[in-house]
Motif scaffolding. Structure first.
Motif, PDB file in Angstrom:
ATOM      1  N   ALA A  43       0.777  -1.021  -0.013  1.00 47.15           N
ATOM      2  CA  ALA A  43      -0.011  -0.091   0.060  1.00 47.15           C
ATOM      3  C   ALA A  43       0.948   1.093  -0.052  1.00 47.15           C
ATOM      4  N   LEU A  44       0.745   2.230  -0.775  1.00 46.26           N
ATOM      5  CA  LEU A  44       1.161   3.440  -0.911  1.00 46.26           C
ATOM      6  C   LEU A  44       0.422   4.385  -0.118  1.00 46.26           C
ATOM      7  N   VAL A  45       1.023   5.172   0.770  1.00 44.51           N
ATOM      8  CA  VAL A  45       0.269   6.072   1.518  1.00 44.51           C
ATOM      9  C   VAL A  45       0.850   7.777   1.069  1.00 44.51           C
ATOM     10  N   LEU A  46      -0.028   8.432   0.626  1.00 44.29           N
ATOM     11  CA  LEU A  46       0.529   9.781   0.172  1.00 44.29           C
ATOM     12  C   LEU A  46      -0.682  10.770   0.789  1.00 44.29           C
ATOM     13  N   ASP A  47      -0.285  11.711   1.408  1.00 46.63           N
ATOM     14  CA  ASP A  47      -1.224  12.590   1.784  1.00 46.63           C
ATOM     15  C   ASP A  47      -2.790  12.259   2.260  1.00 46.63           C
ATOM     16  N   ASP A  48      -2.193  11.307   3.116  1.00 48.76           N
ATOM     17  CA  ASP A  48      -3.278  10.431   3.984  1.00 48.76           C
ATOM     18  C   ASP A  48      -4.247   9.417   3.218  1.00 48.76           C
TER      19      ASP A  48
END
Length: 210
Positions: free
Chosen positions: A180-185
């Motif tokens: 999973a890529l998490v970016l800006d929540d």
């Protein structure tokens, strides 16, 4: 570009994670070459396939897992030592190996520990559900044996494992391996490709370029 985190959910005793390991290594190298640490952080999460247990694995499960090993060997050209099934009393217990990986994380040796466990398990027909095997892995990667042995089954290390498991579930990472890529929540699942890094790199780059 805002900093992103790529979470990799795994279990050191997951045979599909072992089969995926060459591609995962290549993916990490490509990401490190392409992105700085200020742009992308890679974080391992120990998924915890099976809690601590002293019970021998049922014969039906043994047969199922050995068949999976053969499938992975055929599909991904991975090497397995099938003597494991004759030389050991397998248990459905992967939490000890997960705790070992978490302890190695503190020494920046998490990847080395995972590799050592996989080598002991799949190539040397040893049982990483056993503490003595994990102690051997710790020595092999240069960890302090006394400190490792004391912490392996401690409440603190178990708590850290449960935190990993909880975070993985909250990210929708319910199978191993998975990303999973998490970016800006925002959480972006990254489709897995066991044979090539191309699609995974493309998916990650798409999200990071937005």
């Amino acid at each position: 570009m805002a900093k992103a985190t790529l979470y990799y959910a795994h279990d050191p005793m997951c045979s599909w994670c072992y089969g995926f390991s060459p591609t995962w290594q290549a993916l990490q190298e490509a990401l490190i070459e392409r992105y700085s640490q200020d742009q992308l952080q890679i974080v391992y999460l120990a998924g915890g396939l099976a809690p601590d247990s002293d019970q021998p694995m049922p014969a039906e499960m043994r047969m199922k897992l050995e068949a999976i090993w053969h499938r992975i060997a055929d599909e991904l050209d991975a090497t397995f030592n099938y003597e494991f099934w004759q030389n050991n009393t397998p248990r459905r217990s992967t939490y000890p190996a997960c705790r070992a990986a978490i302890l190695a994380r503190h020494d920046n040796k998490e990847a080395a520990m995972i590799s050592a466990i996989q080598r002991a398990y799949y190539r040397e027909a040893q049982n990483p559900s056993d503490t003595d095997v994990l102690l051997g892995c710790a020595v092999a990667i240069g960890m302090n044996l006394e400190t490792f042995a004391e912490a392996l089954n401690s409440e603190e290390t178990q708590s850290q494992l449960l935190q990993d498991i909880t975070l993985a579930r909250s990210l929708g990472l319910n199978s191993f391996p998975s990303f999973a890529l998490v970016l800006d929540d925002a959480i972006h699942p990254i489709p897995l490709d066991y044979r090539s890094t191309d699609n995974m790199l493309r998916s990650i780059a798409t999200h990071l370029s937005v």
